[in-house]
Write a protein that holds these residues in place. Structure first.
Motif, PDB file in Angstrom:
ATOM      1  N   GLU A 108       0.836  -1.199   0.000  1.00 23.40           N
ATOM      2  CA  GLU A 108       0.000   0.000   0.000  1.00 23.40           C
ATOM      3  C   GLU A 108       0.873   1.253   0.000  1.00 23.40           C
ATOM      4  O   GLU A 108       0.608   2.211  -0.745  1.00 23.40           O
ATOM      5  CB  GLU A 108      -0.918  -0.002   1.223  1.00 23.40           C
ATOM      6  N   GLY A 109       1.916   1.255   0.824  1.00 26.06           N
ATOM      7  CA  GLY A 109       2.812   2.401   0.875  1.00 26.06           C
ATOM      8  C   GLY A 109       3.492   2.665  -0.458  1.00 26.06           C
ATOM      9  O   GLY A 109       3.631   3.822  -0.881  1.00 26.06           O
ATOM     10  N   LYS A 110       3.903   1.607  -1.138  1.00 25.78           N
ATOM     11  CA  LYS A 110       4.561   1.771  -2.441  1.00 25.78           C
ATOM     12  C   LYS A 110       3.596   2.326  -3.480  1.00 25.78           C
ATOM     13  O   LYS A 110       3.960   3.182  -4.306  1.00 25.78           O
ATOM     14  CB  LYS A 110       5.120   0.425  -2.902  1.00 25.78           C
ATOM     15  N   LEU A 111       2.348   1.828  -3.452  1.00 21.32           N
ATOM     16  CA  LEU A 111       1.364   2.322  -4.419  1.00 21.32           C
ATOM     17  C   LEU A 111       1.072   3.810  -4.193  1.00 21.32           C
ATOM     18  O   LEU A 111       1.011   4.589  -5.142  1.00 21.32           O
ATOM     19  CB  LEU A 111       0.073   1.508  -4.300  1.00 21.32           C
ATOM     20  N   LEU A 112       0.898   4.184  -2.917  1.00 18.30           N
ATOM     21  CA  LEU A 112       0.599   5.581  -2.624  1.00 18.30           C
ATOM     22  C   LEU A 112       1.770   6.490  -2.966  1.00 18.30           C
ATOM     23  O   LEU A 112       1.589   7.603  -3.473  1.00 18.30           O
ATOM     24  CB  LEU A 112       0.227   5.737  -1.143  1.00 18.30           C
ATOM     25  N   SER A 113       2.988   6.032  -2.699  1.00 12.87           N
ATOM     26  CA  SER A 113       4.159   6.859  -2.991  1.00 12.87           C
ATOM     27  C   SER A 113       4.385   7.021  -4.493  1.00 12.87           C
ATOM     28  O   SER A 113       5.024   7.986  -4.925  1.00 12.87           O
ATOM     29  CB  SER A 113       5.406   6.249  -2.338  1.00 12.87           C
ATOM     30  N   ALA A 114       3.862   6.080  -5.284  1.00 13.54           N
ATOM     31  CA  ALA A 114       4.020   6.167  -6.734  1.00 13.54           C
ATOM     32  C   ALA A 114       2.995   7.095  -7.380  1.00 13.54           C
ATOM     33  O   ALA A 114       3.151   7.482  -8.544  1.00 13.54           O
ATOM     34  CB  ALA A 114       3.916   4.771  -7.349  1.00 13.54           C
ATOM     35  N   LEU A 115       1.930   7.431  -6.630  1.00 13.69           N
ATOM     36  CA  LEU A 115       0.907   8.318  -7.180  1.00 13.69           C
ATOM     37  C   LEU A 115       1.398   9.758  -7.230  1.00 13.69           C
ATOM     38  O   LEU A 115       2.116  10.215  -6.338  1.00 13.69           O
ATOM     39  CB  LEU A 115      -0.366   8.257  -6.326  1.00 13.69           C
ATOM     40  N   ARG A 116       0.984  10.448  -8.246  1.00 10.95           N
ATOM     41  CA  ARG A 116       1.276  11.876  -8.316  1.00 10.95           C
ATOM     42  C   ARG A 116       0.458  12.603  -7.264  1.00 10.95           C
ATOM     43  O   ARG A 116      -0.602  12.136  -6.831  1.00 10.95           O
ATOM     44  CB  ARG A 116       0.959  12.408  -9.718  1.00 10.95           C
ATOM     45  N   GLY A 117       0.951  13.758  -6.840  1.00 13.16           N
ATOM     46  CA  GLY A 117       0.329  14.480  -5.735  1.00 13.16           C
ATOM     47  C   GLY A 117      -1.162  14.691  -5.892  1.00 13.16           C
ATOM     48  O   GLY A 117      -1.945  14.444  -4.973  1.00 13.16           O
ATOM     49  N   ALA A 118      -1.602  15.153  -7.082  1.00 10.50           N
ATOM     50  CA  ALA A 118      -3.018  15.434  -7.295  1.00 10.50           C
ATOM     51  C   ALA A 118      -3.851  14.165  -7.191  1.00 10.50           C
ATOM     52  O   ALA A 118      -4.927  14.159  -6.581  1.00 10.50           O
ATOM     53  CB  ALA A 118      -3.219  16.096  -8.658  1.00 10.50           C
ATOM     54  N   ALA A 119      -3.363  13.086  -7.784  1.00  8.51           N
ATOM     55  CA  ALA A 119      -4.095  11.826  -7.731  1.00  8.51           C
ATOM     56  C   ALA A 119      -4.167  11.291  -6.314  1.00  8.51           C
ATOM     57  O   ALA A 119      -5.205  10.767  -5.887  1.00  8.51           O
ATOM     58  CB  ALA A 119      -3.416  10.804  -8.652  1.00  8.51           C
ATOM     59  N   ARG A 120      -3.071  11.432  -5.573  1.00  5.26           N
ATOM     60  CA  ARG A 120      -3.051  10.959  -4.188  1.00  5.26           C
ATOM     61  C   ARG A 120      -4.029  11.749  -3.324  1.00  5.26           C
ATOM     62  O   ARG A 120      -4.756  11.182  -2.505  1.00  5.26           O
ATOM     63  CB  ARG A 120      -1.638  11.048  -3.626  1.00  5.26           C
ATOM     64  N   ARG A 121      -4.058  13.065  -3.496  1.00  2.55           N
ATOM     65  CA  ARG A 121      -4.978  13.897  -2.711  1.00  2.55           C
ATOM     66  C   ARG A 121      -6.434  13.610  -3.074  1.00  2.55           C
ATOM     67  O   ARG A 121      -7.320  13.689  -2.229  1.00  2.55           O
ATOM     68  CB  ARG A 121      -4.657  15.387  -2.935  1.00  2.55           C
ATOM     69  N   ARG A 122      -6.671  13.257  -4.323  1.00  2.00           N
ATOM     70  CA  ARG A 122      -8.032  12.999  -4.775  1.00  2.00           C
ATOM     71  C   ARG A 122      -8.565  11.676  -4.228  1.00  2.00           C
ATOM     72  O   ARG A 122      -9.729  11.556  -3.853  1.00  2.00           O
ATOM     73  CB  ARG A 122      -8.079  12.989  -6.306  1.00  2.00           C
TER      74      ARG A 122
END
Length: 327
Positions: A108-122
Motif C-alpha cells: 500500500e505504501g509503495k502504491l501511494l508513494s508512486a501516485l502523483r500528488g493530485a491523484a493521491r490527494r483525490r
C-alpha cells in the motif's frame, strides 16, 4: 456503454503488460469471458492504442504481450482497490497473520508513494471513508503463527529450489533436526510447511510454530514435477491427512438454502432432493476436523457416509458430554 468498452480494453492492456510470457487469444477470451472473435477485435484495438505490443510465436499459436509495461497514467489504483488492500491487511493483522499484513501494508505504501500528488490527494479521502465503513469480522480460533524470519527462510528455499533444515519440536522425537524438500506453505487456523523428508516419502505437514533454527541448504531440492499444493490441500477437509474417503452428507430442508450456498470442500457436488433436503458429496481425509465442523450444524445435518466419520462424530460428542457431566 462506451465507457464500459474502454474499461474492458484497458483491462486487457493491463493483462498483456503484466504477463511475462504473453497471452493467446483463447486465454484472453477466457479471462474476459468473451468469444474468441470478440477477443481478437479487442486485441486489435489494444494493439492500435499500444503499438509496442508484440506477437511471439508459440506453435501452433501466438502469444501477445506489451513488454515495456504501461505508463503510470493508466495504472492509477482506484479508491475501491486501495480500500480493499487496506481492509485485507487489517484483517490479516487482526487474525494474527502479522507477516502477510506487513507485506500488504508495504505494498500500500509503495502504491501511494508512486501516485502523483493530485491523484493521491483525490483518492485519499475516499479510501479512508471506505476503510471506516468496511471491516472483516474476526472469528474465534487460534491465532496463526507467522514469524517473518521463519517465512523468509522457507520462501528463500522454495525460490532457490534448495533444501531446508530446521529443529522441530513436535512429532515422536521432539527437538530432532530435519532436512526436507520444501513444497509450499498452507495458511489457515494454523500455518504449516508442506515438505518431503527423505527419498520416496510422501508430503507431510510441519507446524510453523514448532520450527526453529531454520537454514537454507546448498543442496538442490526441486519439488516433484507432478506435485500440486492445491491438490494436496484438497485431499483433506482441513490440515490433517489420513485415508481419503467418500463423504455423503444430507442437510434438512429447513437449512437447504444455507447448504446450497455453503462450501464444505473444494471438490463437493451438491444436489437438492425432491423432499427439499440437500445432499453433498466429496472425497477427503481429515474426519476429525470434518466432525468438528459438522457439529456446528447441530441436528440439521446427517452423516450418510462413511461409517468412520459417524464413529468419529459420536466419539467426539461422548467426550464433550463426559467433560460436562452429561454421562
Amino acid at each position: 456503454m462506451r465507457h464500459e468498452k474502454a474499461t474492458r480494453l484497458l483491462d486487457l492492456a493491463r493483462m498483456l503488460a503484466g504477463s511475462a510470457e504473453g497471452m493467446t487469444l483463447d486465454e484472453m477470451a477466457r479471462a474476459l469471458d468473451v468469444g474468441r472473435r470478440t477477443a481478437e477485435r479487442m486485441r486489435d484495438a489494444v494493439w492500435a492504442a499500444f503499438p509496442q505490443m508484440e506477437a511471439i510465436d508459440d506453435p501452433p499459436t501466438k502469444r501477445f504481450r506489451i513488454p515495456s509495461g504501461l505508463d503510470g497514467v493508466f495504472q492509477t489504483p482506484t479508491a475501491e482497490e486501495l480500500a480493499a488492500l487496506r481492509t485485507a491487511a487489517d484483517g490479516y493483522k487482526a487474525s494474527g497473520a502479522e507477516a502477510r499484513a506487513a507485506s500488504l501494508y508495504a505494498l500500500e505504501g509503495k502504491l501511494l508513494s508512486a501516485l502523483r500528488g493530485a491523484a493521491r490527494r483525490r483518492v485519499a479521502p475516499d479510501v479512508e471513508a471506505l476503510v471506516q465503513a468496511e471491516t472483516i469480522a474476526v472469528h474465534a480460533g487460534p491465532r496463526p503463527f507467522e514469524d517473518q524470519q521463519v517465512l523468509s527462510a522457507i520462501r528463500a528455499a522454495i525460490k532457490g529450489l534448495s533444501g531446508l533444515s530446521f529443529r522441530y519440536e513436535g512429532g515422536s522425537t521432539p527437538g530432532r533436526r530435519r532436512e526436507v524438500t520444501p513444497l509450499g506453505v498452507l495458511f489457515g487456523r494454523s500455518n504449516y510447511l508442506v515438505a518431503l523428508e527423505g527419498a520416496g516419502g510422501k508430503p507431510r505437514s510441519w507446524r510453523l510454530d514448532r520450527m526453529s533454527d531454520l537454514k537454507v541448504l546448498d543442496t538442490p531440492a526441486p519439488p516433484p514435477e507432478d506435485f500440486s499444493l492445491q491438490a494436496f490441500a484438497d485431499e483433506s477437509f482441513g490440515i490433517y491427512h489420513d485415508e481419503i474417503q467418500d463423504v455423503v452428507l444430507r442437510i434438512k430442508p429447513s437449512r437447504a438454502e444455507d447448504a446450497l450456498r455453503w462450501r464444505f470442500h473444494a471438490t463437493q457436488k451438491v444436489t437438492q432432493d425432491p423432499d427439499g433436503s440437500v445432499t453433498v458429496t466429496f472425497r477427503a481425509g481429515g474426519m476429525r476436523e470434518l466432525a468438528w465442523h459438522l457439529f456446528t450444524w447441530g441436528g440439521d445435518i446427517e452423516i450418510v457416509a462413511p461409517q468412520t466419520l459417524k464413529d468419529t462424530m459420536i466419539a467426539e460428542l461422548r467426550e464433550a458430554g463426559r467433560a460436562h457431566g452429561a454421562w
